[in-house]
Design a protein around this motif. Structure first.
Motif, short mmCIF file in Angstrom:
data_model
loop_
_atom_site.label_atom_id
_atom_site.label_comp_id
_atom_site.label_asym_id
_atom_site.label_seq_id
_atom_site.Cartn_x
_atom_site.Cartn_y
_atom_site.Cartn_z
N LEU A 76 0.82 -1.20 0.00
CA LEU A 76 0.00 0.00 0.00
C LEU A 76 0.86 1.25 0.00
N LYS A 77 0.35 2.28 -0.70
CA LYS A 77 1.02 3.56 -0.84
C LYS A 77 0.14 4.66 -0.28
N PRO A 78 0.72 5.77 0.12
CA PRO A 78 -0.11 6.88 0.61
C PRO A 78 -1.19 7.30 -0.39
N GLU A 79 -0.90 7.20 -1.68
CA GLU A 79 -1.90 7.59 -2.68
C GLU A 79 -3.07 6.61 -2.78
N ASP A 80 -3.01 5.48 -2.06
CA ASP A 80 -4.14 4.57 -1.99
C ASP A 80 -5.16 5.02 -0.95
N THR A 81 -4.83 6.03 -0.18
CA THR A 81 -5.74 6.54 0.84
C THR A 81 -7.01 7.05 0.20
N ALA A 82 -8.14 6.53 0.65
CA ALA A 82 -9.44 6.89 0.08
C ALA A 82 -10.54 6.17 0.83
N LEU A 83 -11.76 6.57 0.51
CA LEU A 83 -12.93 5.82 0.96
C LEU A 83 -13.23 4.78 -0.13
N TYR A 84 -13.26 3.53 0.26
CA TYR A 84 -13.44 2.43 -0.68
C TYR A 84 -14.89 1.93 -0.63
N TYR A 85 -15.47 1.79 -1.81
CA TYR A 85 -16.85 1.35 -1.96
C TYR A 85 -16.90 0.08 -2.80
N CYS A 86 -17.90 -0.76 -2.55
CA CYS A 86 -18.21 -1.81 -3.51
C CYS A 86 -19.60 -1.53 -4.09
N ALA A 87 -19.82 -2.03 -5.27
CA ALA A 87 -21.07 -1.80 -5.99
C ALA A 87 -21.28 -2.95 -6.96
N ALA A 88 -22.50 -3.03 -7.50
CA ALA A 88 -22.86 -4.15 -8.36
C ALA A 88 -23.35 -3.68 -9.71
N THR A 89 -23.15 -4.52 -10.72
CA THR A 89 -23.68 -4.23 -12.04
C THR A 89 -24.04 -5.53 -12.74
N PHE A 90 -24.70 -5.43 -13.86
CA PHE A 90 -25.09 -6.60 -14.63
C PHE A 90 -23.90 -7.12 -15.44
N PRO A 91 -23.90 -8.41 -15.74
CA PRO A 91 -22.76 -9.01 -16.44
C PRO A 91 -22.40 -8.34 -17.76
N HIS A 92 -23.37 -7.79 -18.49
CA HIS A 92 -23.02 -7.21 -19.78
C HIS A 92 -22.24 -5.90 -19.63
N TYR A 93 -22.17 -5.36 -18.41
CA TYR A 93 -21.36 -4.16 -18.18
C TYR A 93 -19.94 -4.50 -17.76
N TYR A 94 -19.64 -5.76 -17.60
CA TYR A 94 -18.30 -6.15 -17.16
C TYR A 94 -17.25 -5.61 -18.11
N GLY A 95 -16.20 -5.04 -17.55
CA GLY A 95 -15.11 -4.50 -18.35
C GLY A 95 -15.09 -3.00 -18.40
N SER A 96 -16.20 -2.37 -18.03
CA SER A 96 -16.26 -0.91 -18.12
C SER A 96 -15.60 -0.23 -16.93
N LEU A 97 -15.86 -0.78 -15.73
CA LEU A 97 -15.38 -0.20 -14.47
C LEU A 97 -15.73 1.29 -14.39
N HIS A 98 -16.91 1.62 -14.94
CA HIS A 98 -17.42 2.99 -14.84
C HIS A 98 -18.46 3.04 -13.74
N ALA A 99 -18.28 3.98 -12.81
CA ALA A 99 -19.19 4.08 -11.67
C ALA A 99 -20.64 4.27 -12.11
N ALA A 100 -20.84 4.94 -13.22
CA ALA A 100 -22.21 5.21 -13.69
C ALA A 100 -22.97 3.93 -14.04
N ASN A 101 -22.25 2.86 -14.31
CA ASN A 101 -22.89 1.59 -14.67
C ASN A 101 -23.17 0.71 -13.47
N PHE A 102 -22.78 1.15 -12.28
CA PHE A 102 -22.92 0.35 -11.08
C PHE A 102 -23.98 0.94 -10.15
#
Length: 124
Positions: A85-111
């Motif tokens: 871990l690095k200092p730049e990893d400091t953040a609030l970490y969230y998990c979220a869900a999306t449908f399988p056809h969105y896999y690969g995007s890693l865009h928050a708007a799709n989750f």
């Protein structure tokens, strides 16, 4: 309705490790699960995502080789193992869900079904 709850955050020194957990209530195995993070003053960033079966995962370049995502569908839980871990990893970490056809995007708007987040602070 899928609900997600993150845990496992904390304060760790640079070079240390943490394992985050994302526990789901509901039928989580139907969903791709992603981890995101947001540091103060910055936009939410996609960190990693994993397929419904757990046989494939994607990572942001910034965490490649240091973070590992996994899931245990029997426990309805997704994990994010974070090492070096690095200092730049400091953040609030969230998990979220999306449908399988969105896999690969890693865009928050799709989750959706966002958890409340767990704070990770990397500091000496």
């Amino acid at each position: 309705q899928l609900q997600l709850v993150e845990s496992g955050g904390g304060l760790v020194q640079p070079g240390g490790s943490l394992r985050l957990s994302c526990a789901a209530s509901g039928r989580s195995l139907d969903y791709v699960i992603g981890w995101f993070r947001q540091a103060p003053g910055k936009e939410r960033e996609g960190v990693s995502e994993i397929t419904t079966s757990g046989d494939s995962a994607k990572y942001a370049d910034s965490v490649w080789g240091r973070f590992t995502i996994s899931r245990d569908n029997a426990k309805n839980t997704v994990y994010l193992q974070m090492t070096s871990l690095k200092p730049e990893d400091t953040a609030l970490y969230y998990c979220a869900a999306t449908f399988p056809h969105y896999y690969g995007s890693l865009h928050a708007a799709n989750f959706g079904s966002w958890g409340q987040g767990t704070q990770v602070t990397v500091s000496s």
